[in-house]
Design a protein around this motif. Structure first.
Motif: not given
Length: 317
Positions: A207-209, A250-253, A282-283
């Protein structure tokens, strides 16, 4: 007027110097000229101006070594379309990267004529061992919550059933979304009742922004258009609670130059997952980038975001 201009230049110089110091740790660094231009654009969401900076760096069709399958139907609606990118030679089964574009819930597409975006993400995917799937979905105000997350469920189902014949591995499907696309990815992951594939059909979600808790701050007009104007429904229509319960990695940025709300939501999700049973997601805060440059830069020499994605895919966390 001159003193104001001078003060702004001094401030930009100080920030640029700070970036220059941190850039030594980045691989590869963004060019100073590009960093200045993004800084001057500031915390705005400006696709045309940002695209003008990145389009010259991107490949143009025809794409060497890549086979494209355009406008494949994954459902009955007019916008139930996806593109599939594969290497033009046979290979062993590859993981799959599905990308979901943004557009404020009311606009956007998987690709606009003459634009290299978001083919750039698909080209990067193929170069790095994936099958790429680039999908679009129904838009508000005609189609409101949970229509877009339902569409993602249909995309995942299509991939699960059809990607093997295109060289993809249905057991290694990663779903990535940016901006409103990240919201839809989060809502799909966090609401198992929407899933058409057991367990959600994903090896990971990126998930990007995105926005994850509609109750954490005042909602904007675009969110009201999609999620409705009744605040009593916002908690159940948010993704945060479900993201804390899911077993999907999950990965979020977020980007350093994102509008403040996106950074606040990123920090909220980051802190909340670290208190969950599954542990920290993961961020990664992407330095120097803006809301649009974070994805327009994919498939250029700036690999800071994509390096994180590759590590996430490799490790599963």
């Amino acid at each position: 007027m001159k003193s104001t201009t001078w003060a702004v230049k001094v401030l930009l110089a100080v920030i640029a110097a700070m970036w220059a110091g941190s850039a030594l740790a980045q691989q590869p660094p963004m060019s100073e000229d590009l960093a200045w231009k993004l800084l001057e654009l500031g915390r705005t969401i400006d696709p045309p101006k940002t695209a003008a900076l990145y389009a010259p760096m991107q490949q143009k069709e025809p794409y060497e070594g890549v086979k494209t399958e355009r406008d494949v139907k994954y459902g009955a609606a007019e916008r139930h379309l996806l593109d599939v990118f594969t290497p033009d030679t046979n290979s062993s089964a590859r993981p799959v990267l599905i990308f979901i574009h943004g557009g404020g819930f009311v606009a956007g597409n998987k690709r606009n004529p003459g634009s290299p975006f978001y083919d750039n993400i698909m080209l990067w995917a193929v170069k790095n061992g994936f099958v790429g799937v680039n999908a679009t979905y129904r838009l508000a105000p005609q189609f409101v919550y949970p229509a877009s997350a339902e569409d993602l469920a249909s995309v995942v189902q299509w991939v699960t059933e059809k990607i093997t014949e295109r060289g993809g591995d249905p057991a290694r499907v990663f779903l990535m979304g940016q901006s409103a696309g990240a919201v839809h990815v989060a809502n799909y992951v966090s609401h198992p009742e929407l899933h058409k594939v057991k367990g959600g059909g994903l090896a990971g979600a990126i998930m990007v922004s995105g926005i994850y808790d509609l109750t954490a701050s005042p909602v904007g007009d675009a969110e009201i258009t999609y999620f409705g104007s009744d605040p009593s429904r916002y908690a159940e229509r948010s993704s945060l609670r479900g993201l804390l319960e899911t077993k999907i990695p999950l990965m979020a940025t977020a980007a350093e130059l994102d509008p403040p709300r996106f950074i606040e939501q990123y920090e909220l999700l980051k802190q909340a997952t670290c208190k969950s049973a599954e542990g920290c997601a993961r961020t990664f805060m992407l330095p120097q980038h803006s809301h649009m440059s974070e994805v327009y830069a994919i498939n250029t020499s700036d690999t800071r975001l994509t390096d994180e994605i590759l590590e996430f895919v490799k490790t599963g966390k």
